[in-house]
Write an enzyme that holds these catalytic residues in place. Sequence first.
Site, PDB file in Angstrom:
ATOM      1  N   ARG A  71      44.856  29.323  52.660  1.00 47.73           N
ATOM      2  CA  ARG A  71      44.691  29.433  51.200  1.00 47.73           C
ATOM      3  C   ARG A  71      45.745  28.577  50.496  1.00 47.73           C
ATOM      4  NH1 ARG A  71      45.317  35.347  49.047  1.00 47.73           N
ATOM      5  NH2 ARG A  71      43.257  35.693  49.948  1.00 47.73           N
ATOM      6  N   ARG A 140      52.231  35.671  44.093  1.00 45.35           N
ATOM      7  CA  ARG A 140      51.077  34.844  44.482  1.00 45.35           C
ATOM      8  C   ARG A 140      50.817  33.762  43.435  1.00 45.35           C
ATOM      9  NH1 ARG A 140      47.758  37.631  48.073  1.00 45.35           N
ATOM     10  NH2 ARG A 140      49.052  38.931  49.425  1.00 45.35           N
ATOM     11  N   LYS A 208      52.261  42.550  47.568  1.00 43.47           N
ATOM     12  CA  LYS A 208      51.925  41.351  46.787  1.00 43.47           C
ATOM     13  C   LYS A 208      52.233  41.553  45.303  1.00 43.47           C
ATOM     14  CE  LYS A 208      47.598  41.829  48.201  1.00 43.47           C
ATOM     15  NZ  LYS A 208      46.134  41.741  48.357  1.00 43.47           N
ATOM     16  N   LYS A 210      51.294  39.718  41.397  1.00 44.92           N
ATOM     17  CA  LYS A 210      50.401  38.732  40.762  1.00 44.92           C
ATOM     18  C   LYS A 210      50.736  38.487  39.297  1.00 44.92           C
ATOM     19  CE  LYS A 210      46.763  39.492  44.072  1.00 44.92           C
ATOM     20  NZ  LYS A 210      45.381  39.921  44.338  1.00 44.92           N
ATOM     21  N   CYS A 429      33.074  38.590  46.470  1.00 40.27           N
ATOM     22  CA  CYS A 429      34.167  38.227  47.380  1.00 40.27           C
ATOM     23  C   CYS A 429      33.558  37.704  48.685  1.00 40.27           C
ATOM     24  CB  CYS A 429      35.028  39.450  47.646  1.00 40.27           C
ATOM     25  SG  CYS A 429      34.207  40.643  48.721  1.00 40.27           S
ATOM     26  N   CYS A 435      36.132  38.193  56.499  1.00 43.07           N
ATOM     27  CA  CYS A 435      37.140  39.177  56.079  1.00 43.07           C
ATOM     28  C   CYS A 435      37.196  40.363  57.046  1.00 43.07           C
ATOM     29  CB  CYS A 435      36.842  39.679  54.668  1.00 43.07           C
ATOM     30  SG  CYS A 435      38.067  40.903  54.159  1.00 43.07           S
ATOM     31  N   CYS A 474      34.320  45.804  50.073  1.00 47.43           N
ATOM     32  CA  CYS A 474      35.167  46.986  50.285  1.00 47.43           C
ATOM     33  C   CYS A 474      35.863  47.300  48.964  1.00 47.43           C
ATOM     34  CB  CYS A 474      36.178  46.740  51.408  1.00 47.43           C
ATOM     35  SG  CYS A 474      37.686  45.920  50.883  1.00 47.43           S
ATOM     36  N   CYS A 478      38.631  42.333  45.365  1.00 49.06           N
ATOM     37  CA  CYS A 478      38.974  40.905  45.321  1.00 49.06           C
ATOM     38  C   CYS A 478      38.177  40.108  44.287  1.00 49.06           C
ATOM     39  CB  CYS A 478      38.822  40.285  46.695  1.00 49.06           C
ATOM     40  SG  CYS A 478      39.970  40.983  47.895  1.00 49.06           S
TER      41      CYS A 478
HETATM   42 FE1  SRM Z   1      41.961  39.859  47.980  1.00 52.15          FE
HETATM   43  C1  SRM Z   1      42.966  41.252  50.885  1.00 52.15           C
HETATM   44  C2  SRM Z   1      40.154  37.594  49.610  1.00 52.15           C
HETATM   45  C3  SRM Z   1      41.674  38.097  45.113  1.00 52.15           C
HETATM   46  C4  SRM Z   1      42.931  42.625  46.202  1.00 52.15           C
HETATM   47  N1  SRM Z   1      41.681  39.459  49.929  1.00 52.15           N
HETATM   48  C5  SRM Z   1      42.217  40.123  50.978  1.00 52.15           C
HETATM   49  C6  SRM Z   1      41.912  39.392  52.296  1.00 52.15           C
HETATM   50  C7  SRM Z   1      43.043  38.442  52.566  1.00 52.15           C
HETATM   51  C8  SRM Z   1      41.607  40.300  53.510  1.00 52.15           C
HETATM   52  C9  SRM Z   1      42.715  40.701  54.413  1.00 52.15           C
HETATM   53  O1  SRM Z   1      43.780  41.153  53.948  1.00 52.15           O
HETATM   54  O2  SRM Z   1      42.515  40.597  55.623  1.00 52.15           O
HETATM   55  C10 SRM Z   1      40.618  38.649  51.869  1.00 52.15           C
HETATM   56  C11 SRM Z   1      40.273  37.384  52.647  1.00 52.15           C
HETATM   57  C12 SRM Z   1      38.774  37.276  52.801  1.00 52.15           C
HETATM   58  C13 SRM Z   1      38.302  36.001  53.351  1.00 52.15           C
HETATM   59  O3  SRM Z   1      37.702  36.026  54.455  1.00 52.15           O
HETATM   60  O4  SRM Z   1      38.467  34.963  52.740  1.00 52.15           O
HETATM   61  C14 SRM Z   1      40.817  38.525  50.382  1.00 52.15           C
HETATM   62  N2  SRM Z   1      41.187  38.103  47.499  1.00 52.15           N
HETATM   63  C15 SRM Z   1      40.382  37.357  48.292  1.00 52.15           C
HETATM   64  C16 SRM Z   1      39.743  36.218  47.504  1.00 52.15           C
HETATM   65  C17 SRM Z   1      39.512  34.961  48.338  1.00 52.15           C
HETATM   66  C18 SRM Z   1      38.421  36.750  46.913  1.00 52.15           C
HETATM   67  C19 SRM Z   1      37.532  35.767  46.208  1.00 52.15           C
HETATM   68  O5  SRM Z   1      36.366  36.119  46.059  1.00 52.15           O
HETATM   69  O6  SRM Z   1      37.947  34.712  45.767  1.00 52.15           O
HETATM   70  C20 SRM Z   1      40.767  36.079  46.366  1.00 52.15           C
HETATM   71  C21 SRM Z   1      41.911  35.159  46.694  1.00 52.15           C
HETATM   72  C22 SRM Z   1      42.796  34.968  45.495  1.00 52.15           C
HETATM   73  C23 SRM Z   1      43.889  33.953  45.682  1.00 52.15           C
HETATM   74  O7  SRM Z   1      43.609  32.764  45.620  1.00 52.15           O
HETATM   75  O8  SRM Z   1      45.054  34.372  45.814  1.00 52.15           O
HETATM   76  C24 SRM Z   1      41.277  37.522  46.281  1.00 52.15           C
HETATM   77  N3  SRM Z   1      42.320  40.264  46.004  1.00 52.15           N
HETATM   78  C25 SRM Z   1      42.013  39.438  44.973  1.00 52.15           C
HETATM   79  C26 SRM Z   1      42.047  40.163  43.736  1.00 52.15           C
HETATM   80  C27 SRM Z   1      41.681  39.596  42.353  1.00 52.15           C
HETATM   81  C28 SRM Z   1      42.834  38.946  41.675  1.00 52.15           C
HETATM   82  O9  SRM Z   1      43.945  38.870  42.201  1.00 52.15           O
HETATM   83  O10 SRM Z   1      42.636  38.486  40.544  1.00 52.15           O
HETATM   84  C29 SRM Z   1      42.407  41.465  44.047  1.00 52.15           C
HETATM   85  C30 SRM Z   1      42.502  42.653  43.051  1.00 52.15           C
HETATM   86  C31 SRM Z   1      43.700  42.581  42.184  1.00 52.15           C
HETATM   87  C32 SRM Z   1      44.878  43.236  42.855  1.00 52.15           C
HETATM   88  O11 SRM Z   1      45.586  42.555  43.599  1.00 52.15           O
HETATM   89  O12 SRM Z   1      45.069  44.437  42.660  1.00 52.15           O
HETATM   90  C33 SRM Z   1      42.583  41.509  45.475  1.00 52.15           C
HETATM   91  N4  SRM Z   1      42.851  41.623  48.456  1.00 52.15           N
HETATM   92  C34 SRM Z   1      43.102  42.646  47.580  1.00 52.15           C
HETATM   93  C35 SRM Z   1      43.593  43.773  48.330  1.00 52.15           C
HETATM   94  C36 SRM Z   1      44.002  45.153  47.744  1.00 52.15           C
HETATM   95  C37 SRM Z   1      45.417  45.138  47.289  1.00 52.15           C
HETATM   96  C38 SRM Z   1      45.899  46.505  46.854  1.00 52.15           C
HETATM   97  O13 SRM Z   1      46.781  46.568  45.996  1.00 52.15           O
HETATM   98  O14 SRM Z   1      45.432  47.495  47.380  1.00 52.15           O
HETATM   99  C39 SRM Z   1      43.597  43.380  49.679  1.00 52.15           C
HETATM  100  C40 SRM Z   1      44.015  44.225  50.886  1.00 52.15           C
HETATM  101  C41 SRM Z   1      45.492  44.253  51.081  1.00 52.15           C
HETATM  102  O15 SRM Z   1      46.265  43.568  50.424  1.00 52.15           O
HETATM  103  O16 SRM Z   1      45.892  45.032  51.945  1.00 52.15           O
HETATM  104  C42 SRM Z   1      43.116  42.029  49.727  1.00 52.15           C
HETATM  105 FE1  SF4 Z   2      37.527  41.495  52.019  1.00 52.05          FE
HETATM  106 FE2  SF4 Z   2      37.377  43.703  50.597  1.00 52.05          FE
HETATM  107 FE3  SF4 Z   2      38.548  41.572  49.564  1.00 52.05          FE
HETATM  108 FE4  SF4 Z   2      35.950  41.576  49.887  1.00 52.05          FE
HETATM  109  S1  SF4 Z   2      37.100  42.970  48.536  1.00 52.05           S
HETATM  110  S2  SF4 Z   2      37.333  39.922  50.481  1.00 52.05           S
HETATM  111  S3  SF4 Z   2      35.680  42.759  51.713  1.00 52.05           S
HETATM  112  S4  SF4 Z   2      39.282  42.701  51.292  1.00 52.05           S
END
Ligand code: SRM
Ligand code: SF4
Length: 564
Positions: A71, A140, A208, A210, A429, A435, A474, A478
């Site tokens: 990324r 991030r 993390k 943001k 997502c 994922c 899930c 994201c």
């Molecule tokens: Fe996310 C984890 C993809 C934005 C909340 N996110 C992941 C992981 C890395 C899975 C993992 O930990 O093994 C995913 C990778 C999937 C893949 O195969 O590519 C993933 N997140 C993404 C992306 C690619 C989704 C998308 O459709 O674009 C976004 C990448 C953003 C970037 O460039 O940095 C992405 N993730 C977000 C957002 C939205 C935002 O930030 O605006 C959120 C919700 C906001 C927040 O952070 O609260 C988000 N991602 C999570 C979480 C839950 C965090 C939490 O506080 O509980 C996880 C799981 C974790 O961190 O344990 C996670």
């Molecule tokens: Fe993976 Fe859940 Fe984030 Fe979708 S919402 S990319 S299933 S961690």
Amino acid sequence: MIEAQPSKLTRNEGLKHGNPFLSGTIAQTLADETADRFSDDDYEFLKFHGIYQQDDRDKRKVGKHYMLMVRTRFPGGVLSGTQYLVCDDLASRYGNNTLRITTRQDFQFHGVLKSNLRATMRALNEALMTTIAACGDVARNVMAPPTPATSPLVDEVLAQARHLSNVLAPKTPAYHRIWIEGQELNLKPEALATFADPLYGQTYLPRKFKTAFAIPPLNDVDILTNDQGFVAIAEGGKLAGYNLVAGGGLGMSHGNPQTFPRLADVIGFFTPEHLEAVAKAVLTIHRDFGDRTNRKHARLKYVLAERGVDWFRSELEQRTGIRLQPARPFQFTRQGDRLGWHEQTDGNWFLGLFIENGRIKDSDGYRLKTGLRRVIETFLPEVRLTPSQNLLLVNVRPDQRAGMDALLAEHGISTSNPFSRTRLASMACPALPTCGLALAESERALPGLLTQLEALLAELGLQDDELIVRMTGCPNGCSRPYTAEIAFVGKAPNKYQLYLGGNEASTRLNRLYKDGLKSDELLAELRTVLSRYVAQRRPGERFGDFCARELWNDTTVPAPARAL
Ligand code: SRM
Ligand code: SF4
């Protein structure tokens, strides 16, 4: 008397403490051609370098097929045309021949093999792109409004976002040494243990963190879902300062009511020269007060939820020595992007292109990846990635427009973005197959589900309405489902939760409407509510607002207006 035992720190805390350099044994494993994967400890360190070790979940029946996701970190989503071409090339050469625009304005390369990882990382860095801290317990990628000409403040705010991104980036030399110099890094444990990052210290953040900037009335970055946000306040056409918002975040876990999505609180106003100090203070409050014993409870939002805004403001004032002023009035009215051709203030033009779920790939009759490559190598516009997973081609001279239209059309791409308004406002997502946390399909399921929804909307006479629809595999959130008007959140294979009631400005959380629905049941449930909407909606009322009023009896003015 039994004394309360201090709770145990998480495994990640031990790892960071033992190696604040963040090098793990990444370099050694890279050098070992017989190893097909990194160790579990390195899995955690790799995140700080912007890398996730994944496996192809479609192939699990025949064994684990390991691969890496890389990324980038593009503050404000900005990259040059030349950098875009490098990314396109790397995706074809080392990835799965797709580029994935993320919801935080980055690119993800999926399917990179370990043997190609260093070449990918080096090529990105040689083209002056980085992946550092794109993941991990750090600040991030910093989001900012990418669209030119929506406000005179855009360039200034973008410049500040890019500056802040550098300020908040971790300073470990490990990144450079491993990926660019190709060192083996056989450092002694004592040497590793003495390193301390000037901002993060030795154990970085509990989780993390943001950051985003927004320029009202447009909330194109979904600012209230960030740990910290800077809402630009214009006075007399100039940037007067920022309202700080803090404590937003969306992740939660099914069946764990201690975890929940939360919108940021409005904390107060400050003038631009204090930006760096304020941002660092918010980050260090998270560093010092975030829960390091439970990663599900470690985000800054829980600190805000439990200690309150007054405590937070006073802690921030102590750390910065600045007295925050009362927040200045602001109002968000809309999220999303300006698609199609639009004139910039300097006489040039920009083109906003809808990219379904951010996935840039070629398919029959719609050769998006090749078409974009051709147009960018021919005209070399600047490229901007948006928080709604779309792409802007920026700084296009008026005389280049017709040529770009024609070249894109040759690849099946129309610059008028001929999709329904609801599809244009949708996001999913990645979920399966990459994922590791996905419980259900998302990116691969939403396009088909939307086709069915479009048919239903047409049947009900709603084909010209815009419904903001988001899907995730899930509950982690994201694609920011919890601020959508309609959200499908994965619970198990082909089982989803249905959330309803977010709003156009992304200032209200939606709520759970029904649980455990199969895809066809989702449509049946929507038919019932949409029919009610058609019969009972007030003039001009959007679907999300109708749901909030009718289903949840929620007629409050959504935050942040309420907080002022
Ligand atoms: Fe996310 C984890 C993809 C934005 C909340 N996110 C992941 C992981 C890395 C899975 C993992 O930990 O093994 C995913 C990778 C999937 C893949 O195969 O590519 C993933 N997140 C993404 C992306 C690619 C989704 C998308 O459709 O674009 C976004 C990448 C953003 C970037 O460039 O940095 C992405 N993730 C977000 C957002 C939205 C935002 O930030 O605006 C959120 C919700 C906001 C927040 O952070 O609260 C988000 N991602 C999570 C979480 C839950 C965090 C939490 O506080 O509980 C996880 C799981 C974790 O961190 O344990 C996670
Ligand atoms: Fe993976 Fe859940 Fe984030 Fe979708 S919402 S990319 S299933 S961690």
